[in-house]
Design an enzyme around this catalytic site. Structure first.
Site, PDB file in Angstrom:
ATOM      1  CD  GLU A   1      34.127  -6.344  -8.097  1.00 40.56           C
ATOM      2  OE1 GLU A   1      35.270  -6.366  -6.921  1.00 40.56           O
ATOM      3  OE2 GLU A   1      33.271  -6.164  -8.536  1.00 40.56           O
TER       4      GLU A   1
ATOM      5  CG  HIS B   1      37.285  -8.726  -4.686  1.00 39.82           C
ATOM      6  ND1 HIS B   1      38.977  -9.648  -4.686  1.00 39.82           N
ATOM      7  CD2 HIS B   1      36.771  -9.223  -5.245  1.00 39.82           C
ATOM      8  CE1 HIS B   1      39.223 -10.589  -5.721  1.00 39.82           C
ATOM      9  NE2 HIS B   1      37.499 -10.066  -6.229  1.00 39.82           N
TER      10      HIS B   1
ATOM     11  CG  HIS C   1      32.696 -10.958  -6.923  1.00 39.38           C
ATOM     12  ND1 HIS C   1      32.829 -11.698  -7.556  1.00 39.38           N
ATOM     13  CD2 HIS C   1      33.616 -10.272  -6.547  1.00 39.38           C
ATOM     14  CE1 HIS C   1      33.905 -12.203  -8.101  1.00 39.38           C
ATOM     15  NE2 HIS C   1      34.230 -10.951  -7.582  1.00 39.38           N
TER      16      HIS C   1
ATOM     17  CG  ASP D   1      38.866 -11.949  -9.142  1.00 38.06           C
ATOM     18  OD1 ASP D   1      38.929 -10.487  -9.328  1.00 38.06           O
ATOM     19  OD2 ASP D   1      37.152 -12.302  -8.623  1.00 38.06           O
TER      20      ASP D   1
HETATM   21 ZN   LIG Z   1      36.607 -10.691  -8.196  1.00 37.87          ZN
END
Ligand SMILES: [Zn+2]
Length: 172
Positions: free
Chosen positions: A36, A98, A100, A111
């Site tokens: 990530e 962000h 995944h 999150d």
């Molecule tokens: Zn996430």
């Protein structure tokens, strides 16, 4: 390709993400794969505070940490950069983004927790932070965007097509 326009069902929240910002975020996601990565969304609001326009983003600060299914955004240099942008260009912290990798762009419980904390954190001065999640991988990206009004349930935003309706986003 066009900019991505996101809106809530009641049209109270809109987020515009220019294509150039998405392209650059994709490059970071591609180079971080299979881990990530993420960072901060920066931009400005329209006069009514109903639309957030993303004008730039920050990549992961140097003290960030990540693995294939987790990302902790660092804080080194963030405040200084945000202060500079505010003084010079009237641009603000809008939220977080962000990636995944190889996974859905749907938000996780972690999150939700992090974004709720940011909405209540006086340092960010952002009572309605936006979260952009990039899912999938190179050539089959997917996007989800959410708004987290302080002390309220988060709202998922849908992509609006050029004819004004909302639709499921195809891979790009
Ligand atoms: Zn996430």
């Amino acid at each position: 390709m066009n900019d991505l326009n996101f809106t809530s069902e009641n049209q109270n929240f809109k987020v515009v993400i220019p294509n150039i910002v998405l392209d650059e975020i994709q490059i970071l996601c591609k180079s971080s794969y299979p881990n990530e990565t993420g960072g901060i969304l920066i931009g400005f609001y329209n006069e009514q505070y109903t639309s957030a326009i993303i004008s730039k983003f920050m990549s992961a600060p140097p003290d960030s940490k990540s693995g294939p299914t987790w990302f902790v955004r660092g804080i080194n240099g963030v405040k200084k950069k945000l202060d500079q942008l505010w003084y010079k260009k009237n641009e603000y912290y809008i939220g977080e983004w962000h990636y995944h990798p190889d996974s859905s762009s749907t938000l996780s419980n972690q999150d939700i927790k992090q974004m709720s904390e940011i909405s209540c954190n006086e340092n960010y001065k952002c009572p309605e932070p936006v979260l952009l999640i990039v899912g999938g991988r190179y050539k089959s990206w997917e996007y989800s965007t959410y708004v987290f009004p302080k002390n309220k349930k988060f709202i998922q935003l849908d992509v609006v097509d050029e004819f004004g309706g909302s639709k499921e986003l195809d891979s790009r």
